[in-house]
Each structure stands twice: as structure tokens, then as C-alpha cells.
Write an enzyme that holds these catalytic residues in place. Structure first.
Site, PDB file in Angstrom:
ATOM      1  N   GLU A  47     -49.321  22.146   4.631  1.00 21.18           N
ATOM      2  CA  GLU A  47     -49.593  22.285   3.204  1.00 21.18           C
ATOM      3  C   GLU A  47     -48.316  21.955   2.438  1.00 21.18           C
ATOM      4  OE1 GLU A  47     -51.810  25.481   0.255  1.00 21.18           O
ATOM      5  OE2 GLU A  47     -49.997  26.069   1.311  1.00 21.18           O
ATOM      6  N   GLU A  87     -52.632  35.761   0.690  1.00 19.98           N
ATOM      7  CA  GLU A  87     -51.382  34.989   0.726  1.00 19.98           C
ATOM      8  C   GLU A  87     -50.437  35.341  -0.416  1.00 19.98           C
ATOM      9  OE1 GLU A  87     -50.018  30.266   0.713  1.00 19.98           O
ATOM     10  OE2 GLU A  87     -51.914  30.850  -0.217  1.00 19.98           O
TER      11      GLU A  87
END
Length: 265
Positions: free
Chosen positions: A250, A152
Site C-alpha cells: 500500500e 488501523e
């Protein structure tokens, strides 16, 4: 049309009003059946009793654990991952075994390995080599449970080397060439947008390659509708371009967590 992708609640940013092991039940009470977490312990190798309590909390809540971060040092904070830290290899490798154990017991399949910030004392080439070797080791550890290591790009740390989708996709490609087939790109639309990526283009060109999607609005990282990212359109395009996984929620809610899901109705 709108997308029909399912959701998983990131209980490291949502329901932080509660202790970690009470959050899965809160997610269930809010109507969700899937959760994901950052590494929920203070150390890479916590006592077995702590791991057992965490797994019991998920099982007792009646939700499934879909994703988990590998140990990432202090997050947020000075580390932002330890994948690339040459002096923490043993710590990271020990953690991969615990992650695999949790995966075996919960069925989790997505595991985010954060690259880590550049260390002043370390040679960048050595850090990169360390990251690749650790990624291959992590991929081997979770392969036996059908797991995928996720890479990520993140924002908020200038010295974090993976900032754009191109950075992340290139690292995934390197890891695969090094022998790790089960490594994939994690597209966090918030981080990509803050770092200046054309998120719509990334989705159009690469959605079928995404191992996971996480969302928060930008600016601010709040719930969808608190900023100006066209999240529904991006997710609809991701699905029509080949992404069929879950969407990780998130975000940092701007209201109490249980009240932050109004955008879904």
C-alpha cells in the site's frame, strides 16, 4: 534469512494511472495473484451494476480479492472513515451489507473499518460508542463469510483518534469485549513509523495478533527502498513471531506502478 510471506497489491494506491476496473489486470500482468482495495466507489451504496462490474474486473483478471475497506467517506480528505460518525450510522450499516455481498462473491476476508476523524460538533464519548457499535455490526455482517474487521491507526490527521499500535490494539480489545470476536489489528508499518511507534517492538510483541500487515517506506510512503524503514527485517520478524498472512503493498510509487517492484527481485 528473508521472509516468505505472500503479497497483495493495494490497487487504490498502485496502478492509479488506470481506471479502477483495469487495475486488477495490471496487477496480474505485473506478476501478482492477489489484490486489495479501499472502497472503490463514490458512495456507500453504489448501483448493483457498478458492484457487478468491479467483481467482473477481478474475476476476468484472474486475481483474487483479499481485502476491501468499508466505505470511509472522503479518503483521503475530511472523513478518513465514518465508523465513529453518529450521523452516518445508517449509511455505514447499509454499506456493511454490500461489503458482505462482495465478500460472498469474491472470497475476500479482510475488511478495514476506518475510525474517522473527531467531529467538532460531536461528543467524543458518543463517537467512540458509535464506533464500537458499528464495529460489532460490521463484524456480524462479515462473520457469515469468515471475514475479519480490521482496525488501523493512521497518520496525517491529528484529529484521528487511533494513532499508535497501543490505540488500535485497545480498540480491538474493546470490540471483542463487546461481542465481536472477528476483529483484529491492521499493522501499517508506514503509519506506525510516522506516528512515532517503535515498529520493531510492536512486531516483536504483537505480530501473532495482527489481522493484516500493510507496508510503504517512510518517510514519503513510496515503495520499499525509497525511504529508510527496514521493511524486510520487520517482515521477517513478523513471520518468525507468528504472522502468516499476506503483506499489503500500500505505497505511492515514485515511478510508474509497473516499474515499482524492483525491490522484490
Amino acid at each position: 534469512m528473508s521472509h516468505t510471506l505472500g503479497h497483495t497489491v493495494n490497487c487504490s494506491l498502485l496502478f492509479t494511472e488506470l481506471p479502477v476496473n483495469e487495475r486488477p489486470r495490471a496487477a496480474r500482468d505485473a506478476g501478482f495473484d492477489a489484490v486489495e482495495f479501499w472502497w472503490p466507489f463514490d458512495t456507500a451504496t453504489p448501483p448493483q451494476s457498478d458492484i457487478d462490474a468491479f467483481i467482473s474486473a477481478i474475476e476476468n483478471a484472474g486475481v483474487r480479492l483479499t481485502g476491501l475497506n468499508f466505505f470511509a467517506g472522503q479518503l483521503p480528505g475530511p472523513d478518513r472513515g465514518v465508523l465513529s460518525h453518529p450521523d452516518r450510522i445508517a449509511e455505514f450499516r447499509a454499506n456493511t451489507e454490500l461489503v458482505a455481498q462482495i465478500a460472498e462473491r469474491t472470497g475476500a476476508t479482510g475488511f478495514n473499518a476506518l475510525y474517522g476523524r473527531t467531529q467538532d460538533w460531536a461528543d467524543p464519548a458518543e463517537q467512540h460508542r458509535t464506533a464500537l457499535e458499528n464495529t460489532v455490526a460490521a463484524a456480524e455482517a462479515v462473520a457469515r463469510v469468515g471475514g475479519t474487521v480490521l482496525i488501523e491507526p493512521i497518520s496525517g490527521a491529528d484529529d484521528y483518534p487511533l494513532k499508535t499500535a497501543a490505540d488500535g490494539l485497545a480498540f480491538v480489545e474493546e470490540a471483542r469485549k463487546a461481542g465481536a470476536d472477528n476483529v483484529a489489528f491492521l499493522a501499517d508499518f508506514f503509519h506506525l513509523a510516522v506516528n512515532g511507534d517503535d515498529v520493531a517492538r510492536v512486531v516483536r510483541d504483537h505480530a501473532a495478533e495482527f489481522g493484516h500487515i500493510q507496508i510503504a517506506d517512510a518517510p514519503g510512503r513510496g515503495e520499499p527502498g525509497s525511504g529508510d524503514l527496514p521493511l524486510d527485517a520487520l517482515l521477517t520478524d513478523a513471520q518468525s513471531n507468528g504472522y502468516s498472512g499476506l503483506v499489503g503493498l500500500e505505497y505511492k510509487p515514485t515511478v510508474p506502478s509497473a516499474e515499482s517492484f524492483g525491490w522484490m527481485r
